[in-house]
Write an enzyme that holds these catalytic residues in place. Structure first.
Site, PDB file in Angstrom:
ATOM      1  N   ASP A  17      53.831  45.404  -4.320  1.00  0.00           N
ATOM      2  CA  ASP A  17      53.734  46.047  -2.988  1.00  0.00           C
ATOM      3  C   ASP A  17      52.847  45.539  -2.201  1.00  0.00           C
ATOM      4  O   ASP A  17      51.806  45.028  -2.351  1.00  0.00           O
ATOM      5  CB  ASP A  17      53.416  47.632  -3.429  1.00  0.00           C
ATOM      6  CG  ASP A  17      53.870  48.530  -2.373  1.00  0.00           C
ATOM      7  OD1 ASP A  17      54.581  48.126  -1.367  1.00  0.00           O
ATOM      8  OD2 ASP A  17      53.486  49.845  -2.342  1.00  0.00           O
ATOM      9  N   ASN A  65      65.909  49.977  -0.716  1.00  0.00           N
ATOM     10  CA  ASN A  65      65.343  49.201   0.368  1.00  0.00           C
ATOM     11  C   ASN A  65      66.452  48.724   1.449  1.00  0.00           C
ATOM     12  O   ASN A  65      66.167  48.026   2.462  1.00  0.00           O
ATOM     13  CB  ASN A  65      64.770  47.666  -0.206  1.00  0.00           C
ATOM     14  CG  ASN A  65      63.396  48.108  -0.935  1.00  0.00           C
ATOM     15  OD1 ASN A  65      62.888  47.468  -2.012  1.00  0.00           O
ATOM     16  ND2 ASN A  65      62.794  49.095  -0.402  1.00  0.00           N
TER      17      ASN A  65
HETATM   18  C1  FPP Z   1      57.252  46.176  -1.078  1.00  0.00           C
HETATM   19  O1  FPP Z   1      56.100  45.693  -0.160  1.00  0.00           O
HETATM   20  C2  FPP Z   1      57.926  44.761  -1.255  1.00  0.00           C
HETATM   21  C3  FPP Z   1      59.199  44.579  -1.035  1.00  0.00           C
HETATM   22  C4  FPP Z   1      60.256  45.674  -0.824  1.00  0.00           C
HETATM   23  C5  FPP Z   1      59.765  43.285  -1.490  1.00  0.00           C
HETATM   24  C6  FPP Z   1      59.179  42.526  -2.767  1.00  0.00           C
HETATM   25  C7  FPP Z   1      59.938  40.969  -2.653  1.00  0.00           C
HETATM   26  C8  FPP Z   1      59.144  39.973  -2.988  1.00  0.00           C
HETATM   27  C9  FPP Z   1      57.658  39.900  -3.212  1.00  0.00           C
HETATM   28  C10 FPP Z   1      59.792  38.585  -2.874  1.00  0.00           C
HETATM   29  C11 FPP Z   1      60.351  38.350  -3.966  1.00  0.00           C
HETATM   30  C12 FPP Z   1      60.877  37.216  -4.032  1.00  0.00           C
HETATM   31  C13 FPP Z   1      61.493  36.594  -4.897  1.00  0.00           C
HETATM   32  C14 FPP Z   1      62.221  35.555  -4.741  1.00  0.00           C
HETATM   33  C15 FPP Z   1      61.834  37.417  -6.308  1.00  0.00           C
HETATM   34  P1  FPP Z   1      56.517  46.317   1.277  1.00  0.00           P
HETATM   35  O2  FPP Z   1      57.120  45.539   2.348  1.00  0.00           O
HETATM   36  O3  FPP Z   1      56.916  47.763   1.213  1.00  0.00           O
HETATM   37  O4  FPP Z   1      54.873  46.175   1.912  1.00  0.00           O
HETATM   38  P2  FPP Z   1      54.043  47.496   2.530  1.00  0.00           P
HETATM   39  O5  FPP Z   1      54.213  48.734   1.960  1.00  0.00           O
HETATM   40  O6  FPP Z   1      52.802  46.948   2.942  1.00  0.00           O
HETATM   41  O7  FPP Z   1      54.898  47.716   3.826  1.00  0.00           O
END
Ligand code: FPP
Length: 236
Positions: A17, A65
């Site tokens: 996250d 998501n």
């Molecule tokens: C949550 O952070 C993260 C996600 C919804 C996506 C996680 C995916 C990756 C780290 C990429 C993984 C890639 C591979 C190839 C496995 P957020 O976007 O909700 O962050 P925020 O809370 O700061 O908005």
């Protein structure tokens, strides 16, 4: 990392996250945060394998998501597509890869790569890396319940055969052990529908670091904290 093997968790779950906030802080589009997060995923997965953690699960994309703006979802899909090309690398490192969740909604190229990686790495058992993609804990339980119902209605077993162990084996995680340690960076304190059955007795480690800034030293700190926990599993 000075923790003895018996004090290491067998199964660690990561809620990756904070990618969006990491990008916003730098005036970058959110997708750049996911790109940086994907690099961290690779580093942390490698480190877990090196230090002897047997099962590692990363929450990469939840059933919820899909509600994000189309350009962010597309950017994440492009990232998955690209990273799944590393299949050769996983095979070379003798790491088993599994994808948790319903693969049907993904684009054809991603689905094919997931199936092919699972097939090519099926025999490896020293380390299993699971990517939860289109995953939701409730969806996992409903999917297992449907499979159990089918087994009963087809006469393969009776309702009395449904035990916790048997039912657990029908979940996407199959015969992987329960999660011992969940690590959630970015200052949020919730499970967000991640492996809710498998985390029944998990320990939790929260940190304020955003996922793209998460390093092996942060993981070492989490493992040290875990090694000091007194797990009683309902006993005394
Ligand atoms: C949550 O952070 C993260 C996600 C919804 C996506 C996680 C995916 C990756 C780290 C990429 C993984 C890639 C591979 C190839 C496995 P957020 O976007 O909700 O962050 P925020 O809370 O700061 O908005």
């Amino acid at each position: 990392m000075g923790i003895s093997a018996e004090k290491l968790p067998r199964h660690v779950g990561f809620i990756m996250d904070g990618n969006g906030r990491w990008a916003q802080k730098r005036g970058l589009p959110r997708k750049m945060g996911h790109r940086a997060g994907a690099e961290v995923f690779k580093k942390i997965a490698d480190y877990c394998r090196e230090i002897g953690i047997k099962y590692v699960t990363f929450y990469a994309f939840s059933t919820e998501n899909w509600k994000r703006p189309a350009d962010e979802v597309n950017a994440l899909m492009d990232l998955f597509d690209k990273y799944l090309d590393d299949a050769e690398e996983y095979a070379r490192r003798k790491t088993r890869m599994l994808f948790l969740g319903d693969k049907a909604p993904f684009r054809e190229s991603i689905r094919q790569k997931m199936l092919s990686i699972e097939e090519r790495t099926r025999e490896f058992d020293s380390c299993t890396v699971m990517l939860a993609m289109n995953y939701g804990g409730r969806d996992d339980i409903v999917y297992a319940a449907k499979r159990a119902a089918e087994l009963v209605s087809s006469g393969y077993m009776s309702t009395d055969d449904i035990t916790e162990d048997m039912f657990g084996g029908l979940l996407y995680t199959g015969d992987a052990p329960d999660v011992d340690l969940v690590i959630r960076p970015s200052g949020e304190y919730r499970l967000s529908n991640f492996l809710i059955w498998q985390c029944a007795y998990a320990e939790y480690y929260f940190s304020d670091v955003l996922w793209p800034d998460f390093t092996v030293s942060d993981l070492d700190r989490a493992l040290t904290a875990y090694s000091d926990r007194n797990r009683r599993f309902g006993g005394v």
